[in-house]
Scaffold this active site. Structure first.
Site, PDB file in Angstrom:
ATOM      1  N   ASN A  61      -9.155  -4.008  -4.182  1.00  0.00           N
ATOM      2  CA  ASN A  61      -9.205  -3.273  -2.917  1.00  0.00           C
ATOM      3  C   ASN A  61     -10.573  -2.700  -2.610  1.00  0.00           C
ATOM      4  O   ASN A  61     -10.727  -1.974  -1.627  1.00  0.00           O
ATOM      5  CB  ASN A  61      -8.172  -2.136  -2.950  1.00  0.00           C
ATOM      6  N   ARG A  68      -1.127  -3.838  -0.781  1.00  0.00           N
ATOM      7  CA  ARG A  68      -0.196  -3.960  -1.899  1.00  0.00           C
ATOM      8  C   ARG A  68       0.991  -4.838  -1.531  1.00  0.00           C
ATOM      9  O   ARG A  68       1.563  -5.523  -2.386  1.00  0.00           O
ATOM     10  CB  ARG A  68       0.290  -2.563  -2.311  1.00  0.00           C
ATOM     11  N   ASP A 117       1.003   0.119 -10.399  1.00  0.00           N
ATOM     12  CA  ASP A 117      -0.336   0.695 -10.328  1.00  0.00           C
ATOM     13  C   ASP A 117      -1.149   0.293 -11.544  1.00  0.00           C
ATOM     14  O   ASP A 117      -0.603  -0.042 -12.603  1.00  0.00           O
ATOM     15  CB  ASP A 117      -0.252   2.220 -10.246  1.00  0.00           C
ATOM     16  N   ASP A 131      -2.740   2.168 -13.402  1.00  0.00           N
ATOM     17  CA  ASP A 131      -2.676   3.161 -14.466  1.00  0.00           C
ATOM     18  C   ASP A 131      -1.238   3.454 -14.897  1.00  0.00           C
ATOM     19  O   ASP A 131      -0.991   4.432 -15.609  1.00  0.00           O
ATOM     20  CB  ASP A 131      -3.351   4.462 -14.034  1.00  0.00           C
ATOM     21  N   GLU A 133       2.210   4.447   1.495  1.00  0.00           N
ATOM     22  CA  GLU A 133       2.718   3.080   1.612  1.00  0.00           C
ATOM     23  C   GLU A 133       4.031   2.905   0.857  1.00  0.00           C
ATOM     24  O   GLU A 133       4.888   2.118   1.262  1.00  0.00           O
ATOM     25  CB  GLU A 133       1.656   2.083   1.124  1.00  0.00           C
ATOM     26  N   ASP A 134       4.198   3.634  -0.239  1.00  0.00           N
ATOM     27  CA  ASP A 134       5.448   3.540  -0.997  1.00  0.00           C
ATOM     28  C   ASP A 134       6.611   4.155  -0.232  1.00  0.00           C
ATOM     29  O   ASP A 134       7.735   3.646  -0.248  1.00  0.00           O
ATOM     30  CB  ASP A 134       5.293   4.202  -2.359  1.00  0.00           C
ATOM     31  N   ARG A 183       2.026  13.471   2.636  1.00  0.00           N
ATOM     32  CA  ARG A 183       3.311  12.799   2.496  1.00  0.00           C
ATOM     33  C   ARG A 183       4.396  13.512   3.305  1.00  0.00           C
ATOM     34  O   ARG A 183       5.322  12.859   3.809  1.00  0.00           O
ATOM     35  CB  ARG A 183       3.682  12.705   1.017  1.00  0.00           C
TER      36      ARG A 183
END
EC number: 2.4.1.223
Length: 921
Positions: free
Chosen positions: A699, A730, A746, A748, A834-835, A878
Site C-alpha cells: 500500500n 484490502r 494484518d 502484525d 474499512e472493516d 470509528r
C-alpha cells in the site's frame, strides 16, 4: 709343534718356556669352576625368586612364611603389595561388570537389528501397499473422469454467427400490437456467445437530436461511454438503440418528421427489428408523442403507455430520470426506522379532467357488484379517504386540491402538487404513500404515476397503488408485491383496515426492498440504462458479461530465504492440522452456470435485496462474476441417507469439514512500510495447510528494499502494487485470488496455525458469513442519540474485524464495485473503518451476524510497531463512520450475537469410538 707339546705333556716335562704342565692344568680347573658357579647362580636364583613371589600370597601366617619373621620395613612392603592386590581385584570386578554389560548390549543390538530388519520389511510392504493404493486411486480417478465425461460431456462454444450486413426481411405481423420477441426480434443477431453487443446511435447526427433535453442527453451519453455492452461496430450489434426523448416543447418535431427520421436510420432495415427507442422522462408532464408514430418492430422504452400501444414482454416501462447528472445524496435520505411515521398515509393531487363524474350518474352498490362497475371510482376514493381523515383514528393527510398551480398531466390523471422538495418532506412523514392510477383504464401507466412511485421509494414511504391494471416499471422482472401494495380501486373502503393490519416487521421488509429497488433500478441514469439493457438481455437469455477483476501489478522481489519456524506457530504437538500441500496450488472449482442462470433464476436474481445466495444482490444488470467465482452456497452436495456410505465421521481435528472435500484459501495481507514485521508474519505462514498463495497488498508508493530477501514458505507470494494508499485496497477482487475463501489478515496479526485452520473449517460451514477472531460491537449512546463503536471485552458482538477473518471473494466484488461510493470515500478520508464497512455490507445482505471463533480478543504480535488503531483519534473516527454508514443504508444493519464457536475437542485426542464432534460455546 703339536706333536712336541703332546710329547712334553706325556713325559711330564716342561715345555720350551720352562713352565710345568701342572700349573697350566690348575688354571684350567679354576676357570671351569668359575663358569659352573656362575651358571648355578644365574639359573637357580631366579627360580627361587619366582617361587617366593608365587607363594607369598598364600603365606597367611608366620608358620607358612618362607623366610620366617620379618622386620617392620618388610611389613610395610607387604601392605603395599596387598593394596595393589585389592586394586587389582576391584579392577577385575569392574572388568567383569563391563563384560556383562557388553554382552547385554550385544544382545540388545541383536534384537534391534532384528527389529530393523522387520521394519525394513514393513516399509517395503507399506511401499508396495502405497503403490497399489496410488494405482487404485489413479484408476478410480480415471473411471470418475470417464463417468463425468459420459454424464457431463465437455461442450465447446458454438461457432459465433455473424449476421449479414443486409438482413433478409420477413413479413410483419398483422398488427404492430401483436409484436412479440418470437415474431419481431431477430435472434440470429444475438448468439449466446455474442456477449450482447449494443450499438447506440449518436442523436446529434439527426435533426431530432437538437430537440432533446440537454440534461437527459448528457447523462445518456455519459452512461453509454462506460457501459460494457456498447460497441462501435454496428455490423455485429445485437440491439440498436436510439434516444428520442425527453424533448423540449418549443422545438419538438412533428410526429411525421420524427417517423421519417427513424425510418432513415442506417440500420433500421425497413421495419426496425432489434431496435430500441428510448424516451426518458425527467418531468411528470412528459407527453407520449410516440403514440402516433409507426415504430414497426422496434421496441419502446418509456414511462407512459396506452393499452393499445403497450406490448407486454416486448416494450419496457422505465422509471423517470430524476437524478440525471447527479448522484443521490444519502445524507438527505431519511432512515428506514422508526417503522411508523407521523402519518399513516398521505396523498396530494388534483385531477384536471375526468371521464365522468359519479355525481352525474349515481349507481347503487348492488349494481356495481353485479358487474356494472362505473368507469371512474375517483369520487368514491375521495369520499372514503376524506372520511378516514375526519375520523381521526389515525393521522392521515389527503388533499385533492393543490394550493398552487398543479403540474401538467394527462386527462384523468392526478396531477402532482407543489415542488419536488415539498412533496419529499411530506413523504418523509408518511408510512404509506397513496398512488391513484388514472381514471382512463386505457392508460396503463403514466409519467405522473412513475414519478410518485420514484419519490415514495426514495424516501421510504411504502407505495400503495390503487388500480391493479397498472403496469409498473420493469414489472415483468420485478415482484412489486414485495415492496408495494397494489389494490383494486373497488377495495378503497378496505384500504384503511389493510394498512393498519400490516405488522412492523413486514413494513420494514417492504421498506428495505423498496430502498433496494430504488437504489438499483431508479436512482441514476446509469442504473436506468443498465436496467433496460439487462431486461432485453434476460429476455433473450444471453448471460451477462463477467465483471472485471482488479489486475494485479506484481512488484518483482527476490525469494529464497529459508523461512524460520516460530515455536508458537508450529508447536501443535501431535495435532493433525491437515496436509501441507506438495502439489501445485489449485483454484476453487469453476462456476458452470453462466449460460443457464439467466434462463433459470430470473426472478430470484432481480428481487434479491436481502438474500446472500443471489448472483446480483444489488445490481442484476451488472455483469456476473468471473467463471471461477461461485455462489456463496456453492459446494453443497447430495449425500445418500439410509444405508448409504458415510455417517461414521472423523475426529474434528482430522476433518476439513463442509461438503467440498478439496479446497484451499488465499491470504490477503495489507502492509505499509513495515518490512521486518511483514517478513516475520510471512514466515509464520510456513507450513500452513490448505494455503493456496499469499497476496501482499503493498500500500506504499515506496517500493520494497531491493536487497530485501522474501521467505520461501512453500507457496507463491504475490506482491501487488496499488495505485494509491487506501485501506479499500484490502478488499479489491485481485485476479490473483483463485479461491473462494479469503483470509484477510494484518501484517502484525499473530495467529497460530491451529487457530487459522479452525477458522477455515468453521467458515466452510457458513460460507455467507464473516468468520474471524477479533470481535467488536456497536452500542447506542442515549445522551447523544448516536451510535458508538466499542472494543471492550464482552459476551456480545456484532462485528468481526477483517484484520483476521475469512470471507467469500464474492463480497470483494460487492465492496469494490457495488457498495455505495460514499462509504469507500469515507474510508479514504479517515484512513479507517474499512472493516466496519465490510461488516455492514455482509450483515445488510445476509441479515445475519458474523461468527467469532476462539476466545481470544486481541491478536497483535508482541514487540511490533504500533498500528493506526493506537491513535487517540482512531475510536472517534470509528464512531463517525458507524453513524455515517447508518445514514447511507438507512438503518442499522449490524446484528448482535452471543454465539461463539470454540472447539473444546480441537486439541483433544479421543478414541475413535468416543465423541467426534465439536461444541459451540
Amino acid at each position: 709343534e703339536l706333536m712336541t707339546g703332546y710329547t712334553m705333556l706325556r713325559n711330564g716335562g716342561v715345555g720350551n718356556g720352562g713352565q710345568p704342565w701342572v700349573l697350566r692344568w690348575s688354571s684350567r680347573i679354576r676357570l671351569t669352576w668359575l663358569s659352573f658357579t656362575l651358571f648355578v647362580i644365574l639359573v637357580f636364583f631366579p627360580l627361587i625368586a619366582h617361587y617366593y613371589l608365587t607363594t607369598i600370597d598364600d603365606a597367611d601366617d608366620a608358620g607358612k612364611r618362607i623366610f620366617g619373621p620379618r622386620t617392620g620395613n618388610e611389613l610395610c612392603e607387604v601392605k603395599h603389595v596387598q593394596d595393589l592386590c585389592r586394586i587389582r581385584e576391584s579392577v577385575s570386578e569392574e572388568l567383569l561388570q563391563l563384560e556383562a554389560k557388553r554382552q547385554e548390549l550385544n544382545s540388545e543390538i541383536a534384537k534391534l537389528n532384528l527389529k530393523i530388519e522387520a521394519c525394513k520389511k514393513s516399509i517395503e510392504n507399506a511401499k508396495q501397499d502405497l503403490l497399489q493404493l496410488k494405482n487404485v486411486i489413479s484408476q478410480t480417478e480415471h473411471s470418475y473422469k470417464e463417468l463425468m465425461a459420459q454424464n457431463q460431456p465437455k461442450l465447446s462454444l458454438p461457432i459465433r454467427l455473424l449476421p449479414d450486413k443486409d438482413d433478409v426481411t420477413f413479413p410483419l405481423p398483422k398488427s404492430n400490437r401483436n409484436c412479440r420477441l418470437h415474431n419481431c426480434f431477430d435472434y440470429s443477431r444475438c448468439p449466446l456467445t455474442s456477449g450482447f453487443p449494443v450499438y447506440v446511435y449518436n442523436s446529434d447526427d439527426y435533426p431530432f437530436g437538437s430537440s432533446l433535453d440537454p440534461l437527459i442527453k448528457q447523462a445518456f451519453e455519459a452512461t453509454v461511454r462506460t457501459n460494457v455492452y456498447v460497441t462501435e461496430n454496428a455490423n455485429i450489434a445485437c440491439v440498436y438503440i436510439i434516444l428520442v426523448g425527453e424533448m423540449q416543447e418549443p422545438v419538438m418535431p412533428k410526429p411525421t418528421e420524427l417517423e421519417q427520421q427513424l425510418h432513415s436510420l442506417p440500420y433500421w432495415r425497413t421495419d426496425g427489428h432489434n431496435h430500441l427507442i428510448i424516451n426518458l422522462s425527467r418531468k411528470s408532464e412528459t407527453q407520449n408523442f410516440i403514440y402516433n408514430i409507426s415504430t414497426g418492430r422496434a421496441m419502446i422504452a418509456q414511462s407512459t403507455f396506452y393499452d393499445a400501444q403497450y406490448r407486454p414482454g416486448f416494450d419496457i416501462v422505465v422509471s423517470p430520470l430524476v437524478h440525471a447528472m447527479s448522484e443521490p445524496n444519502f445524507l438527505e435520505i431519511p432512515p428506514q426506522v422508526p417503522v411508523k411515521r407521523k402519518y399513516l398515509f398521505s396523498f396530494q393531487g388534483e385531477k384536471i379532467e375526468s371521464l365522468r363524474s359519479s355525481l352525474q350518474e349515481v349507481r347503487s352498490f348492488e349494481e356495481e357488484i353485479e358487474g356494472n362497475a362505473p368507469a371512474d371510482y375517483d369520487d368514491r376514493i375521495i369520499t372514503t379517504l376524506k372520511a378516514v381523515q375526519d375520523s381521526k383514528l389515525d393521522f392521515v393527510l389527503v388533499e385533492f386540491t393543490c394550493k398552487n398551480q398543479p403540474k401538467a398531466s394527462l386527462p384523468t390523471e392526478w396531477a402532482l402538487c407543489g415542488e419536488r422538495d415539498d412533496r419529499l418532506e411530506l413523504l418523509k412523514l408518511s408510512t404509506f404513500a397513496l398512488i391513484i392510477t388514472p381514471g382512463d383504464t386505457h392508460l396503463v401507466i403514466s409519467a405522473g404515476c412513475t414519478m410518485r412511485l420514484f419519490e415514495a421509494l426514495e424516501v421510504g414511504a411504502i407505495p400503495v397503488v390503487l388500480g391493479e391494471q397498472v403496469q409498473l416499471p420493469y414489472n415483468d422482472v420485478i415482484r412489486w408485491n414485495e415492496a408495494a401494495l397494489i389494490i383494486p380501486k373497488p377495495r378503497i373502503t378496505e384500504v384503511h383496515f389493510l394498512l393498519r393490519s400490516i405488522s412492523d416487521n413486514d413494513l420494514l421488509a417492504m421498506r428495505r426492498q423498496g430502498r433496494f429497488l430504488w437504489e438499483t433500478y431508479f436512482s441514476t441514469s446509469d442504473n436506468v440504462f443498465s436496467t433496460v439493457l439487462a431486461i432485453i438481455r434476460t429476455r433473450i437469455q444471453i448471460p451477462a458479461a463477467p465483471i472485471r477483476e482488479e489486475p494485479s501489478v506484481e512488484i518483482p522481489h527476490r525469494s529464497g530465504k529459508a523461512a524460520g519456524t516460530d515455536p508458537n506457530m508450529a508447536d501443535n504437538g501431535d495435532l493433525d492440522l491437515g496436509p501441507v500441500e506438495t502439489e501445485p496450488p489449485y483454484a476453487s472449482p469453476k462456476y458452470l452456470r453462466n449460460f443457464t442462470l439467466t434462463a433459470m433464476d430470473i426472478y430470484r436474481n432481480w428481487n434479491s435485496a436481502p438474500g446472500p445466495f443471489h448472483l446480483f444482490p444489488y445490481t442484476p444488470f451488472d455483469p456476473v462474476l468471473p467463471s471461477e467465482a461461485k455462489f456463496l452456497g456453492s459446494g453443497t452436495g447430495f449425500r445418500p441417507i439410509g444405508g448409504g456410505a458415510g455417517g461414521s465421521g472423523k475426529e474434528f481435528q482430522a476433518a476439513l469439514g463442509g461438503n467440498v472435500p478439496r479446497e484451499q484459501f488465499t491470504v490477503v495481507m495489507l502492509t505499509y512500510e513495515r518490512e521486518e514485521v511483514l517478513m516475520n508474519s510471512l514466515e509464520r505462514l510456513n507450513g500452513l495447510p490448505y494455503l493456496n498463495k499469499v497476496v501482499v497488498v503493498w500500500n506504499s508508493p515506496k517500493l520494497p528494499s531491493e536487497d530485501l530477501l522474501w521467505p520461501d514458505i512453500g507457496v507463491p507470494i504475490m506482491v501487488v502494487r496499488t495505485e494509491k494508499n487506501s485501506l479499500n485496497n484490502r478488499f479489491l477482487p485481485w485476479d490473483e485470488i483463485e479461491t473462494e475463501a479469503i483470509l484477510s489478515i494484518d501484517d502484525d496479526a499473530h495467529l497460530r496455525h491451529d487457530e487459522i485452520m479452525f477458522g477455515f473449517r468453521v467458515w466452510r460451514e457458513a460460507r455467507d458469513r464473516i468468520v474471524g477472531f477479533p470481535g467488536r460491537y456497536h452500542a447506542w449512546d442515549i445522551p447523544h442519540q448516536s451510535w458508538l463503536y466499542n472494543s471492550n471485552y464482552s459476551c456480545e458482538l456484532s462485528m468481526v474485524l477483517t484484520g483476521a477473518a475469512f470471507f467469500h471473494k464474492y463480497y470483494a466484488y460487492l465492496y469494490s464495485y457495488v457498495m455505495p461510493q460514499a462509504i469507500r470515500d469515507m474510508v479514504d478520508e479517515y484512513i479507517n473503518c474499512e472493516d466496519i464497512a465490510m461488516n455492514f455490507l455482509v450483515s445488510h445482505l445476509t441479515r445475519k451476524p458474523p461468527i467469532k471463533v476462539t476466545s481470544r480478543w486481541t491478536f497483535r504480535c508482541p514487540g511490533c510497531p504500533q498500528a493506526l488503531s493506537h491513535d487517540d483519534s482512531h475510536f472517534h473516527e470509528r464512531h463517525k463512520c458507524i453513524n455515517f454508514f447508518v445514514k447511507v443504508y438507512g438503518y442499522m444493519p449490524l446484528l448482535y450475537t452471543q454465539f461463539r464457536v470454540d472447539s473444546v475437542l480441537f486439541k483433544t485426542r479421543l478414541p475413535h469410538d468416543k465423541t467426534k464432534c465439536f461444541k459451540f460455546i
